[in-house]
Design a protein around this motif. Structure first.
Motif, PDB file in Angstrom:
ATOM      1  N   VAL A 179      32.317  40.254  37.020  1.00 34.55           N
ATOM      2  CA  VAL A 179      32.935  40.458  38.313  1.00 34.55           C
ATOM      3  C   VAL A 179      33.247  41.560  38.819  1.00 34.55           C
ATOM      4  CG1 VAL A 179      34.823  39.383  40.096  1.00 34.55           C
ATOM      5  CG2 VAL A 179      33.536  37.965  38.479  1.00 34.55           C
ATOM      6  N   LEU A 180      33.974  42.214  38.056  1.00 36.54           N
ATOM      7  CA  LEU A 180      34.523  43.890  38.163  1.00 36.54           C
ATOM      8  C   LEU A 180      33.826  44.602  37.151  1.00 36.54           C
ATOM      9  CD1 LEU A 180      37.940  44.672  39.782  1.00 36.54           C
ATOM     10  CD2 LEU A 180      37.349  45.580  37.428  1.00 36.54           C
ATOM     11  N   VAL A 181      33.676  45.779  37.464  1.00 35.60           N
ATOM     12  CA  VAL A 181      33.647  46.860  36.489  1.00 35.60           C
ATOM     13  C   VAL A 181      34.286  48.292  37.015  1.00 35.60           C
ATOM     14  CG1 VAL A 181      31.753  48.452  35.304  1.00 35.60           C
ATOM     15  CG2 VAL A 181      31.081  45.836  35.671  1.00 35.60           C
ATOM     16  N   ALA A 182      35.252  48.904  36.215  1.00 35.97           N
ATOM     17  CA  ALA A 182      35.782  50.005  36.748  1.00 35.97           C
ATOM     18  C   ALA A 182      35.278  51.019  35.485  1.00 35.97           C
ATOM     19  CB  ALA A 182      37.228  49.765  37.093  1.00 35.97           C
ATOM     20  N   LEU A 207      35.865  42.619  34.180  1.00 37.30           N
ATOM     21  CA  LEU A 207      36.210  41.513  34.025  1.00 37.30           C
ATOM     22  C   LEU A 207      35.404  40.544  34.544  1.00 37.30           C
ATOM     23  CD1 LEU A 207      39.482  41.480  36.457  1.00 37.30           C
ATOM     24  CD2 LEU A 207      39.412  41.598  33.942  1.00 37.30           C
ATOM     25  N   ALA A 208      35.175  39.616  33.623  1.00 36.12           N
ATOM     26  CA  ALA A 208      33.972  38.642  33.596  1.00 36.12           C
ATOM     27  C   ALA A 208      34.464  37.467  34.497  1.00 36.12           C
ATOM     28  CB  ALA A 208      33.602  37.699  32.304  1.00 36.12           C
ATOM     29  N   SER A 209      33.328  36.707  35.229  1.00 38.80           N
ATOM     30  CA  SER A 209      33.525  35.543  36.045  1.00 38.80           C
ATOM     31  C   SER A 209      34.382  34.513  35.501  1.00 38.80           C
ATOM     32  CB  SER A 209      32.102  35.231  36.804  1.00 38.80           C
ATOM     33  OG  SER A 209      32.509  34.133  37.730  1.00 38.80           O
ATOM     34  N   GLN A 228      34.269  55.116  39.164  1.00 37.12           N
ATOM     35  CA  GLN A 228      33.391  54.045  39.954  1.00 37.12           C
ATOM     36  C   GLN A 228      33.976  52.922  39.831  1.00 37.12           C
ATOM     37  OE1 GLN A 228      29.270  54.337  38.975  1.00 37.12           O
ATOM     38  NE2 GLN A 228      28.991  56.290  39.830  1.00 37.12           N
ATOM     39  N   ILE A 229      33.678  51.725  40.851  1.00 36.18           N
ATOM     40  CA  ILE A 229      34.211  50.531  40.851  1.00 36.18           C
ATOM     41  C   ILE A 229      32.914  49.740  41.180  1.00 36.18           C
ATOM     42  CG2 ILE A 229      35.844  48.929  41.574  1.00 36.18           C
ATOM     43  CD1 ILE A 229      37.803  51.380  42.054  1.00 36.18           C
TER      44      ILE A 229
END
Lengths: 401, 230
Positions: free
Chosen positions: B4-7, B31-33, B64-65
Motif C-alpha cells: 500500500v505504501l512504499v517510501a 507497508l502491505a495491504s 520518493q513515496i
C-alpha cells in the motif's frame, strides 16, 4: 450547497456574537437610510418650495448688443446699433406658446408682459414689479387665486391684484382705487380687486398683477409679450426643455436651476455631505464584519486544519467564510433598511405646532436598493481577508495548535 | 501482498537559523495491504514528522513515496489535497470534531464537502460507520455531548468515510483513559481484521504497540528495527 449549511451553522453556533454583529451592521444601515432619507427629503422640500412659486422655464427675447458688421468687399466698417428706446418683446408669442404646449411634460404656459411701475396713493409711492397675465393663467407661476385674503381674484376692465404687505404700506383695501405709473410714462387709475398673501416677501411686497389686456397700453406693447413662463410636470426636466426651446425659437431660455444657482450648489454640497456619512457607515460595517470573521477564522483553525487534512479543498473553506459575510451583510441590510424606514417614517410623522412636519424627511427615498447592495457587497468584500486566511491554514500547524 | 505504501530514502531537513536540522535521514519503508503497524520511537526520533510526510501534510526534502501505486511526493498542494481525500484517513491525538455538528455530520463531513451536501448515500454510509464503532445511539448528538472515547471513535469513523487505503493515526489513545483507549484500540483492530484496512499507528505506548501485528522502531531519523512484517 454544503458550504452554505456550514456557514449558517457557524453563525448560529454563537448566537450572541452573531446577534451583536448583525446589530452593528443593521445600525450602520439604519444610519445610511436615515441620512439618505433626510438629505433627499430636504432636497425635495427646498426644490418644491422654489419650483412651486416660480416658472420652470422662462423665455425672453435675446439681449441685443451693438456689433460690428463685416462683409466681403465692404470698405467702410458698419455698426449695428441697439436702440435703448425700443422695447424688447416676443412678437410671435402665439406660435411659441403653441410649440411649447406641444411638448411632453408641459403643464401650463403663461405669456406675460412684465415691467416696472409705481403705485401712487396720495403722497405714498411704492415701486412695484407689474405682471400682466391672461386671467386664466394667473396661477401658472404662483398660486395667487387660492391665496386671496381680501376681495376676489378677478381683474375686470381696470382691476389690479396686490400683495398684503404692499396693500398695508399704501393703506389699501379691496375695492379702493390706486394710480399705476409705468416706466413707459403711462398711467392709469386702477381698482384693487383682490389682496393676496403667499408668505413670500418678494411677492407680497413688490408684485402686482394686471390682465394682459390692461397691461398692453400701460407698457406700450399692443401685440407682443415680454416673456413666456412655463410650468412642467417634472421640474427636473427644465434644463432639457429650455435647451430645446432656445434652439427652436432663438429666444433666451432659462431653466429654474439657473435662476437659483445657490440652491443647486447647496443641494450638491448637502448631497456630498450625505454621501460622506453614508461612506463612513459602510466603512464601519466592513471593518466590523472583517474583524469578527478574522477572529472566527482564528478560533476555528484546528477545525479548519482537520477539514484540510481530510481533503476538504481550500476553496470550500473560503466559500464558508464568504457565505458568512454574505449572510451577515444581507440580513443586517434587510433589518437596517426596515429599522431605517421605521425611524424615518416616525420622524416624518412628527409635526410642529403649525401642523408642518418637524423634519423634512422622505422615508420612501431612503436609498434602500443602494443600502442593500452596497452593504451586502461590502460584507462579502470584508470576508475576503478572513476567507483567504482560513483557506491558507496549514493543516499540520493548525492541528498541532 | 500488494504494498500500500512504499517510501524510499525519505529525508527531511528543517532550517534552523543558519543551520539545518535533519529529522529524517533516509527512511525506507514498505507497508502491505491489511497490515496493522505500530510506529515507535522516543520523542524527537522523527516518527510524527514521518507520519505527516506519509499523510501528505508535509513534503519531504528528498526521497520518493508511492501510495496505492501512485507517486505522491511530488504532488502539488491541490494534488495532495485530492489524494488525501480519496486515499487517506487520519486519526489524531485530539479528535478535533466540529463542535457545531452532530456525530453523523462530523463523520459525513469529508464526503459531503465534495458532494455538495450530505446525500442519502453519504448519510447511510456515515450511519453504518457509526453503527460499526458502536455509536448508533449517539448519531444525532453534537460533539460536545460525547465522551472522550466516543469522540475518538467518531474520529475513526470520520477517517473511514471516504474508504481510504491507509489510515494514519498519531497517538490516537494519547488523550484517553485506559478503558476508552482499549475500546479505541479494539475498534481499529476490528476494522483492520474485518475490512482489511491498513493502519499505521504512531505511538510511544508499548501497550498499543503490543496490539499491532508489526512494529517499526524509529531512532535518530532512521528505521532502527522492523519486526513482524508480512
Amino acid at each position: 450547497m454544503f458550504a452554505f449549511t456550514v456557514a449558517r451553522r457557524y453563525l448560529l453556533s454563537s448566537p450572541g456574537q452573531t446577534g451583536l454583529l448583525l446589530a452593528g451592521v443593521a445600525l450602520g444601515v439604519t444610519v445610511f437610510v436615515f441620512i439618505t432619507a433626510l438629505v433627499e427629503g430636504l432636497a425635495v422640500r427646498l426644490t418644491d418650495e422654489v419650483t412651486a412659486n416660480s416658472a420652470h422655464v422662462s423665455l425672453q427675447p435675446q439681449t441685443r448688443t451693438a456689433r460690428i458688421l463685416e462683409a466681403p468687399g465692404l470698405r467702410a466698417e458698419g455698426v449695428a446699433l441697439v436702440s435703448t428706446f425700443q422695447r424688447q418683446q416676443i412678437r410671435e408669442w402665439r406660435q411659441v406658446v403653441a410649440l411649447a404646449r406641444a411638448q411632453a411634460g408641459v403643464a401650463a404656459i403663461s405669456p406675460q408682459i412684465s415691467g416696472s411701475a409705481f403705485l401712487v396713493r396720495g403722497e405714498a409711492v411704492q415701486p412695484v414689479s407689474v405682471t400682466g397675465v391672461e386671467p386664466e393663467s394667473l396661477d401658472v407661476v404662483s398660486p395667487i387665486s387660492t391665496r386671496i385674503v381680501e376681495g376676489r381674484a378677478q381683474f375686470g376692465a381696470d382691476g389690479i391684484l396686490i400683495g398684503r404687505r404692499l396693500a398695508d404700506e399704501l393703506g389699501l383695501s379691496a375695492g379702493q382705487p390706486v394710480l399705476l405709473r409705468t416706466d413707459r410714462g403711462a398711467e392709469r387709475l386702477l381698482t384693487v380687486r383682490g389682496i393676496y398673501r403667499t408668505g413670500l416677501q418678494s411677492l407680497d411686497e413688490r408684485v402686482a398683477f394686471l390682465s394682459l389686456r390692461t397691461a398692453r397700453p400701460l407698457f406700450r406693447l399692443p401685440e407682443g409679450v415680454t416673456n413666456i413662463e412655463i410650468k412642467l410636470d417634472r421640474p427636473e426636466e427644465a434644463r432639457a426643455l429650455a435647451r430645446f426651446l432656445e434652439e427652436a425659437t432663438g429666444l433666451r431660455s432659462t431653466p429654474w436651476q439657473e435662476k437659483n444657482t445657490s440652491l443647486d450648489d447647496a443641494l450638491i454640497a448637502q448631497g456630498q455631505t450625505g454621501r460622506l456619512i453614508q461612506m463612513f457607515s459602510l466603512v464601519s460595517i466592513v471593518i466590523g464584519v472583517a474583524s469578527a470573521l478574522v477572529l472566527s477564522a482564528y478560533r476555528r483553525r484546528p477545525e479548519i486544519g482537520i477539514m484540510r487534512a481530510a481533503g476538504v479543498s481550500s476553496g470550500f473553506i473560503a466559500r464558508v467564510f464568504l457565505l458568512q459575510g454574505l449572510m451577515i451583510g444581507l440580513i443586517g441590510a434587510l433589518v437596517g433598511c426596515a429599522t431605517g424606514y421605521g425611524v424615518s417614517a416616525w420622524l416624518a410623522s412628527l409635526t410642529g405646532p403649525d401642523g408642518d412636519p418637524m423634519l423634512p424627511i422622505a422615508p420612501e427615498r431612503g436609498g434602500y436598493p443602494a443600502a442593500l447592495v452596497l452593504t451586502t457587497l461590502g460584507a462579502v468584500l470584508a470576508s475576503l481577508l478572513p476567507a483567504r486566511a482560513a483557506s491558507r491554514v496549514d493543516p499540520l500547524e493548525a492541528i498541532q495548535q | 501482498m500488494t504494498p500500500v505504501l512504499v517510501a524510499r530514502d525519505v529525508r527531511k531537513d528543517f532550517p534552523n537559523g543558519d543551520e539545518v536540522t535533519r529529522v529524517l535521514s533516509g527512511v525506507d519503508l514498505e507497508l502491505a495491504s491489511g497490515e496493522l503497524v505500530a510506529l515507535l520511537g522516543v520523542s524527537g526520533s522523527g516518527k510524527s514528522t514521518l507520519l505527516s510526510i506519509l499523510g501528505l501534510l508535509l513534503t519531504p526534502t528528498s526521497g520518493q513515496i508511492h501510495i496505492a501505486g501512485e507517486r505522491v511526493d511530488d504532488l502539488s498542494d491541490r494534488g495532495r489535497t485530492l489524494f488525501r481525500r480519496r486515499r487517506l484517513g487520519f486519526v489524531f491525538q485530539a479528535h478535533h470534531l466540529l463542535p457545531d455538528f452532530t456525530a453523523l455530520e462530523n463523520v459525513a463531513f469529508p464526503a459531503a464537502a465534495t458532494a455538495g451536501g450530505i446525500t442519502s448515500e453519504i448519510r447511510a454510509r456515515a450511519a453504518d460507520l457509526l453503527r460499526r464503532v458502536g455509536l448508533e445511539a449517539r448519531m444525532d448528538f453534537r460533539a460536545p455531548r460525547l465522551s472522550g472515547g466516543q469522540k475518538q471513535r467518531v474520529a475513526i469513523a470520520r477517517a473511514l468515510i471516504n474508504e481510504p487505503v491507509l489510515v494514519l493515526a498519531d497517538e490516537p489513545t494519547g488523550n484517553l483513559d485506559r478503558q476508552s483507549a482499549e475500546q479505541v484500540l479494539e475498534l481499529m483492530r476490528e476494522m483492520n481484521r474485518d475490512q482489511g484496512i491498513t493502519f499505521l499507528i504512531c505511538t510511544h505506548d508499548e501497550h498499543v504497540a503490543a496490539q499491532c501485528s508489526r512494529r517499526i522502531q524509529l531512532s535518530d531519523g532512521r528505521v532502527e528495527s522492523d519486526t513482524g512484517a508480512t
